[in-house]
Scaffold this motif. Structure first.
Motif, PDB file in Angstrom:
ATOM      1  N   THR A 302       0.804  -1.231   0.000  1.00 33.36           N
ATOM      2  CA  THR A 302       0.000   0.000   0.000  1.00 33.36           C
ATOM      3  C   THR A 302       0.834   1.278   0.000  1.00 33.36           C
ATOM      4  OG1 THR A 302      -0.185  -0.120   2.394  1.00 33.36           O
ATOM      5  CG2 THR A 302      -1.964  -1.107   1.113  1.00 33.36           C
ATOM      6  N   THR A 303       2.127   1.172  -0.237  1.00 35.54           N
ATOM      7  CA  THR A 303       2.961   2.374  -0.380  1.00 35.54           C
ATOM      8  C   THR A 303       3.986   2.125  -1.480  1.00 35.54           C
ATOM      9  OG1 THR A 303       4.823   1.856   1.089  1.00 35.54           O
ATOM     10  CG2 THR A 303       2.797   2.652   2.137  1.00 35.54           C
ATOM     11  N   ASP A 304       4.810   3.133  -1.746  1.00 34.56           N
ATOM     12  CA  ASP A 304       5.879   2.971  -2.740  1.00 34.56           C
ATOM     13  C   ASP A 304       7.184   2.510  -2.082  1.00 34.56           C
ATOM     14  OD1 ASP A 304       6.438   5.255  -1.333  1.00 34.56           O
ATOM     15  OD2 ASP A 304       6.849   6.507  -3.102  1.00 34.56           O
ATOM     16  N   GLY A 305       7.113   2.073  -0.820  1.00 32.08           N
ATOM     17  CA  GLY A 305       8.286   1.612  -0.092  1.00 32.08           C
ATOM     18  C   GLY A 305       8.264   0.110   0.119  1.00 32.08           C
ATOM     19  N   ILE A 317       8.488   6.209   7.477  1.00 28.61           N
ATOM     20  CA  ILE A 317       7.106   5.883   7.076  1.00 28.61           C
ATOM     21  C   ILE A 317       6.395   7.125   6.538  1.00 28.61           C
ATOM     22  CG2 ILE A 317       4.862   5.080   7.913  1.00 28.61           C
ATOM     23  CD1 ILE A 317       6.434   3.379   9.977  1.00 28.61           C
ATOM     24  N   LYS A 318       6.609   8.289   7.181  1.00 24.48           N
ATOM     25  CA  LYS A 318       5.939   9.501   6.732  1.00 24.48           C
ATOM     26  C   LYS A 318       6.420   9.969   5.367  1.00 24.48           C
ATOM     27  CE  LYS A 318       3.207  11.435   8.451  1.00 24.48           C
ATOM     28  NZ  LYS A 318       1.710  11.195   8.354  1.00 24.48           N
ATOM     29  N   ALA A 319       7.565   9.493   4.933  1.00 28.95           N
ATOM     30  CA  ALA A 319       8.087   9.884   3.612  1.00 28.95           C
ATOM     31  C   ALA A 319       7.481   9.056   2.488  1.00 28.95           C
ATOM     32  CB  ALA A 319       9.607   9.732   3.607  1.00 28.95           C
ATOM     33  N   LEU A 320       6.735   8.008   2.807  1.00 29.66           N
ATOM     34  CA  LEU A 320       6.200   7.108   1.805  1.00 29.66           C
ATOM     35  C   LEU A 320       4.932   7.666   1.166  1.00 29.66           C
ATOM     36  CD1 LEU A 320       6.615   3.719   3.725  1.00 29.66           C
ATOM     37  CD2 LEU A 320       8.157   4.712   1.997  1.00 29.66           C
ATOM     38  N   ASP A 321       4.735   7.315  -0.110  1.00 31.24           N
ATOM     39  CA  ASP A 321       3.509   7.652  -0.829  1.00 31.24           C
ATOM     40  C   ASP A 321       2.534   6.496  -0.634  1.00 31.24           C
ATOM     41  OD1 ASP A 321       1.476   7.821  -2.789  1.00 31.24           O
ATOM     42  OD2 ASP A 321       2.745   9.050  -4.072  1.00 31.24           O
ATOM     43  N   ALA A 322       1.369   6.783  -0.004  1.00 32.78           N
ATOM     44  CA  ALA A 322       0.402   5.728   0.287  1.00 32.78           C
ATOM     45  C   ALA A 322      -0.830   5.809  -0.600  1.00 32.78           C
ATOM     46  CB  ALA A 322      -0.020   5.808   1.757  1.00 32.78           C
ATOM     47  N   GLY A 323      -0.760   6.620  -1.698  1.00 37.57           N
ATOM     48  CA  GLY A 323      -1.936   6.784  -2.534  1.00 37.57           C
ATOM     49  C   GLY A 323      -1.771   6.398  -3.973  1.00 37.57           C
ATOM     50  N   SER A 324      -0.575   6.521  -4.516  1.00 37.71           N
ATOM     51  CA  SER A 324      -0.403   6.325  -5.950  1.00 37.71           C
ATOM     52  C   SER A 324      -0.723   4.903  -6.389  1.00 37.71           C
ATOM     53  CB  SER A 324       1.020   6.693  -6.360  1.00 37.71           C
ATOM     54  OG  SER A 324       1.967   5.925  -5.645  1.00 37.71           O
ATOM     55  N   TRP A 325      -0.534   3.915  -5.505  1.00 42.54           N
ATOM     56  CA  TRP A 325      -0.845   2.530  -5.872  1.00 42.54           C
ATOM     57  C   TRP A 325      -2.322   2.345  -6.199  1.00 42.54           C
ATOM     58  CZ3 TRP A 325      -4.299  -0.646  -3.246  1.00 42.54           C
ATOM     59  CH2 TRP A 325      -4.782  -0.146  -2.016  1.00 42.54           C
ATOM     60  N   PHE A 326      -3.166   3.203  -5.631  1.00 43.71           N
ATOM     61  CA  PHE A 326      -4.610   3.063  -5.816  1.00 43.71           C
ATOM     62  C   PHE A 326      -5.090   3.828  -7.046  1.00 43.71           C
ATOM     63  CE2 PHE A 326      -9.108   3.766  -5.042  1.00 43.71           C
ATOM     64  CZ  PHE A 326      -9.520   2.555  -4.491  1.00 43.71           C
ATOM     65  N   GLY A 327      -4.499   4.989  -7.313  1.00 42.65           N
ATOM     66  CA  GLY A 327      -4.912   5.792  -8.458  1.00 42.65           C
ATOM     67  C   GLY A 327      -4.085   7.057  -8.538  1.00 42.65           C
ATOM     68  N   PRO A 328      -3.905   7.603  -9.733  1.00 42.34           N
ATOM     69  CA  PRO A 328      -3.018   8.766  -9.898  1.00 42.34           C
ATOM     70  C   PRO A 328      -3.486  10.017  -9.153  1.00 42.34           C
ATOM     71  CG  PRO A 328      -4.242   8.294 -11.933  1.00 42.34           C
ATOM     72  CD  PRO A 328      -4.452   7.134 -11.031  1.00 42.34           C
ATOM     73  N   VAL A 331      -1.975  10.496  -5.517  1.00 43.57           N
ATOM     74  CA  VAL A 331      -0.529  10.612  -5.322  1.00 43.57           C
ATOM     75  C   VAL A 331      -0.243  11.598  -4.186  1.00 43.57           C
ATOM     76  CG1 VAL A 331       1.624  11.435  -6.375  1.00 43.57           C
ATOM     77  CG2 VAL A 331       0.028  10.034  -7.711  1.00 43.57           C
ATOM     78  N   GLY A 332       0.647  11.208  -3.310  1.00 42.60           N
ATOM     79  CA  GLY A 332       1.035  12.080  -2.217  1.00 42.60           C
ATOM     80  C   GLY A 332       0.311  11.822  -0.910  1.00 42.60           C
ATOM     81  N   GLU A 333      -0.704  10.917  -0.912  1.00 47.44           N
ATOM     82  CA  GLU A 333      -1.342  10.554   0.353  1.00 47.44           C
ATOM     83  C   GLU A 333      -0.322   9.865   1.251  1.00 47.44           C
ATOM     84  OE1 GLU A 333      -4.355  11.000   1.870  1.00 47.44           O
ATOM     85  OE2 GLU A 333      -4.652  12.456   0.244  1.00 47.44           O
ATOM     86  N   ARG A 334      -0.376  10.137   2.527  1.00 40.41           N
ATOM     87  CA  ARG A 334       0.597   9.593   3.481  1.00 40.41           C
ATOM     88  C   ARG A 334      -0.039   8.575   4.418  1.00 40.41           C
ATOM     89  NH1 ARG A 334       4.843  10.632   0.581  1.00 40.41           N
ATOM     90  NH2 ARG A 334       4.843  12.806  -0.113  1.00 40.41           N
ATOM     91  N   VAL A 335       0.786   7.754   5.002  1.00 41.34           N
ATOM     92  CA  VAL A 335       0.335   6.835   6.050  1.00 41.34           C
ATOM     93  C   VAL A 335       0.138   7.676   7.311  1.00 41.34           C
ATOM     94  CG1 VAL A 335       0.869   4.779   7.407  1.00 41.34           C
ATOM     95  CG2 VAL A 335       1.672   4.961   5.021  1.00 41.34           C
ATOM     96  N   PRO A 336      -1.098   7.745   7.814  1.00 36.42           N
ATOM     97  CA  PRO A 336      -1.307   8.610   8.978  1.00 36.42           C
ATOM     98  C   PRO A 336      -0.892   7.919  10.278  1.00 36.42           C
ATOM     99  CG  PRO A 336      -3.385   7.632   8.295  1.00 36.42           C
ATOM    100  CD  PRO A 336      -2.356   7.186   7.289  1.00 36.42           C
ATOM    101  N   THR A 337      -0.482   8.714  11.219  1.00 35.89           N
ATOM    102  CA  THR A 337      -0.304   8.189  12.570  1.00 35.89           C
ATOM    103  C   THR A 337      -1.683   8.065  13.216  1.00 35.89           C
ATOM    104  OG1 THR A 337      -0.142  10.372  13.597  1.00 35.89           O
ATOM    105  CG2 THR A 337       1.916   9.370  12.793  1.00 35.89           C
ATOM    106  N   LEU A 338      -1.756   7.279  14.270  1.00 36.24           N
ATOM    107  CA  LEU A 338      -3.005   7.172  15.013  1.00 36.24           C
ATOM    108  C   LEU A 338      -3.422   8.545  15.543  1.00 36.24           C
ATOM    109  CD1 LEU A 338      -5.280   5.545  16.375  1.00 36.24           C
ATOM    110  CD2 LEU A 338      -3.694   5.093  18.268  1.00 36.24           C
ATOM    111  N   ALA A 339      -2.464   9.322  15.994  1.00 38.97           N
ATOM    112  CA  ALA A 339      -2.784  10.657  16.516  1.00 38.97           C
ATOM    113  C   ALA A 339      -3.386  11.535  15.428  1.00 38.97           C
ATOM    114  CB  ALA A 339      -1.524  11.298  17.087  1.00 38.97           C
ATOM    115  N   GLU A 340      -2.851  11.475  14.214  1.00 37.83           N
ATOM    116  CA  GLU A 340      -3.383  12.281  13.116  1.00 37.83           C
ATOM    117  C   GLU A 340      -4.803  11.848  12.765  1.00 37.83           C
ATOM    118  OE1 GLU A 340       0.747  13.367  10.680  1.00 37.83           O
ATOM    119  OE2 GLU A 340      -0.312  11.482  10.281  1.00 37.83           O
ATOM    120  N   GLN A 341      -5.009  10.543  12.740  1.00 36.68           N
ATOM    121  CA  GLN A 341      -6.348  10.055  12.419  1.00 36.68           C
ATOM    122  C   GLN A 341      -7.363  10.496  13.468  1.00 36.68           C
ATOM    123  OE1 GLN A 341      -7.137   5.850  12.670  1.00 36.68           O
ATOM    124  NE2 GLN A 341      -8.677   5.958  11.051  1.00 36.68           N
ATOM    125  N   LEU A 342      -7.006  10.368  14.726  1.00 32.25           N
ATOM    126  CA  LEU A 342      -7.917  10.750  15.796  1.00 32.25           C
ATOM    127  C   LEU A 342      -8.192  12.257  15.796  1.00 32.25           C
ATOM    128  CD1 LEU A 342      -6.528   8.504  18.662  1.00 32.25           C
ATOM    129  CD2 LEU A 342      -8.714   8.235  17.473  1.00 32.25           C
TER     130      LEU A 342
END
Length: 638
Positions: A302-305, A317-328, A331-342
């Protein structure tokens, strides 16, 4: 309504007869206004130690003044004819009355009737969380008189800045209008609430912001509204059990994972906008112990790493692209921390069903809980896991957090395991649950909800609904939200029936003559019986001919979608005033009426009974004489 004996200061037969006649006439007039006079015990005082099922407030406004403990903050509030009336002269006036006490889990219900309105947009509300002095902020569940409008029903907050925040809107199946009684309720569990209109859920919210001491209230805006039969009942804390007639709780699996890259903030946003009740995501720690939202043990899919998440630092982990695999466009979506999600859920709305993924030490679980505390989301997070130890650690560290056990196959005794692990929900694979559906009833009997995963088709949803499943974890959350709406529309076609007069539990004396009133929806035929014998809606009950004691009205309605039944049991009571009314309307010879009334006034009940027996079929009609004699003997024993 209890009718008391005539005053002993009236010493002449004619005066006493006049007093009895006046009192009886007043009683009949009251019946004409209210439809039925019911003596209901008022219990507005707070129990010392209430608990689930405790009735904290039960008010039918049987006295002539505001109940003790009710605070008319602003506007005009008065009790007349067994109802509470609130008046707001202007649409800018949010007039309110407060009562009750602070509760986290409760049901507030009332019968509401718009008497007059300045416009169909004007409203009345049930106050969910209101400071006792009426100051902002407060939360309300609102009903407009034009209830079929898109915003006919609302959940809304009045902010400290005196602005409105409307979090949810819905339309009711019919308009409240004016002069029509509507039974409404709101069930509240923490920040969640269900709006129930005439017995059916109309909408729900998970966006309430609860205070530490807010109570309940009633509101009126630009209208005169009357309220009756207001009750507040404390509920068990497990608000995850699905009430009868309500749709599933919708849990978006890894966010809107069918429409956006899973476990990202954009997937969370899409799920939220699609109407999901909960977001389900997975949490795991980075190498340096920061909880991140990721499903797999590696970042490869689920990332480019590449690499195990536990071998990567938070910065990596925060430097990884977590969106491009799903669709162009992701691009640039990040893996959120639990704190960010909350933080996103706290500020933009929503709740989190978080899965503790894989083995976690007690310290790692403690870190997750600390993040939840730091983000002030303890009341809006549900913990689930396949790992029993993770659930045990959670309970030890934060027993207030609800827990769900994930299972691929069903345990031999889910109820026993639920008790051992202090589970709020048992969360099995949906297909495993369908193979053994009887476990749902046993779990519900133990107060444990059932959340099935991961079910993505309408056919499976229908089967899970039939066995009583409470919540569905799905990749297709917005579709399930739509399915829920269709479910409510189907349910709204079911016939309903209620006996509104005489109300169940009513105590009536001879001077009263209530009309049998039946409220039915989606019904083609209505049948009514009184004590097993055929009767009819709209029939006036002649209580002078009924024996003292309990009587039962039953009704059955049939419609295209089935049948519905209701019963109401009322009691004919014996009183001096009621017996006086019976004598005056007995049709007996005037000399007999005078003789019997004289004995009644002097409380010579035994002599009155004997006289009625002797004159039965002579000076007193036989069928009335037997009732008079029976009531007199009852009074003689008091």
């Amino acid at each position: 309504m209890t009718v008391h004996p005539a005053s002993p200061s009236l010493d002449r037969t004619g005066s006493r007869l006049g007093a009895l006649r006046t009192r009886a006439t007043a009683t009949v007039a009251a019946i004409a206004v209210t439809g039925a006079a019911v003596a209901v015990t008022v219990a507005t005082s707070t129990p010392a130690a209430a608990g689930p099922g405790s009735v904290v407030v039960s008010e039918s406004f049987s006295s002539a003044s505001l109940p003790a403990g009710w605070n008319a903050v602003d506007g005009t509030w008065k009790v007349e004819n067994g109802r509470l009336y609130g008046t707001s002269a202007s649409s800018s006036d949010n007039n309110k009355i407060t009562f009750g006490r602070h509760l986290n889990d409760f049901r507030l219900e009332a019968t509401m009737r718009f008497e007059t309105v300045s416009a169909a947009t004007r409203w009345a509300s049930l106050g969910i969380d209101v400071p006792a002095d009426g100051a902002t902020p407060w939360w309300i569940a609102t009903m407009r008189s034009g209830t079929t409008a898109a915003n006919g029903l609302e959940f809304a907050q009045r902010t400290p800045a005196n602005a409105w925040v409307v979090t949810n809107t819905a339309s009711a199946p019919y308009a409240a209008g004016t002069g029509r009684d509507v039974r409404v309720a709101v069930e509240v569990h923490g920040n969640q609430a269900r709006w129930i209109f005439d017995g059916r859920e109309a909408m729900r919210t998970n966006s309430l912001q609860r205070s530490a001491n807010g109570v309940q209230g009633l509101f009126v805006n630009g209208a005169t509204v009357s309220y009756d039969d207001v009750t507040v009942t404390e509920l068990a804390p497990n608000g995850y059990l699905r009430p009868k007639g309500s749709p599933f709780t919708v849990i978006a699996h890894r966010g809107a994972s069918a429409a956006a890259p899973e476990n990202t903030l954009v997937a969370q946003e899409i799920a939220r906008r699609g109407g999901a009740d909960w977001i389900e995501n997975d949490v795991q720690p980075s190498k340096d112990g920061i909880p991140f939202i990721l499903h797999d043990g590696t970042v490869d899919r689920t990332t480019d790493g590449t690499g195990n998440i536990r071998d990567l630092t938070a910065a990596q982990i925060k430097a990884l692209d977590a969106g491009s695999w799903f669709g162009p466009h992701y691009v640039g979506e990040r893996v959120p921390t639990l704190a960010e999600q909350l933080a996103d859920l706290r500020t933009r709305g929503g709740n989190l069903l978080v899965e503790i993924k894989g083995k976690h030490t007690r310290d790692e679980v403690a870190t997750i809980i600390q993040v939840i505390r730091n983000e002030q989301m303890m009341g809006r997070v549900f913990i689930q896991s396949f790992e029993v130890d993770a659930l045990r650690y959670t309970h030890e560290l934060a027993p207030e957090l609800p827990l769900g056990l994930l299972r691929s196959t069903l345990d031999a005794d889910p109820v026993a395991l639920a008790r051992e692990l202090h589970l709020t929900a048992y969360n099995p694979d949906g297909n495993a649950l369908l193979a053994k559906p009887e476990v749902v009833a046993s779990l519900h009997a133990a107060g444990v909800a059932v959340m099935a995963w991961t079910m993505d088709s309408a056919g499976l949803w229908q089967r899970l609904e039939r066995i009583g499943t409470d919540a569905i974890i799905t990749n297709r959350a917005s579709e399930l939200v739509g399915w829920n709406s269709a479910f409510l529309q189907r349910a709204s076609a079911d016939p309903t029936v209620d006996i509104t007069s005489p109300t169940d539990g009513a105590r009536l004396d001879r001077a009263q003559s209530p009309v049998i009133a039946v409220a039915a929806t989606n019904a083609d035929t209505v049948t009514v019986t009184l004590d097993g014998k055929k009767s009819a809606a709209g029939r006036k009950l002649d209580l002078t001919t009924l024996t003292a004691g309990r009587h039962t009205i039953s009704t059955e309605v049939t419609g295209p979608e089935g049948t519905a039944t209701a019963t109401s049991t009322f009691t004919v009571t014996v009183s001096q005033a009621g017996l006086g009314y019976l004598l005056l309307t007995s049709g007996a010879d005037p000399n007999a009426v005078t003789a019997m009334t004289t004995k009644l006034i002097h409380a010579q009940y035994a002599q009155l009974a004997s006289y009625a027996d002797r004159q039965a079929g002579k000076l007193v009609p036989a069928e009335v004489a037997s009732v008079i004699a029976a009531d007199a003997r009852t009074l003689a024993l008091k």
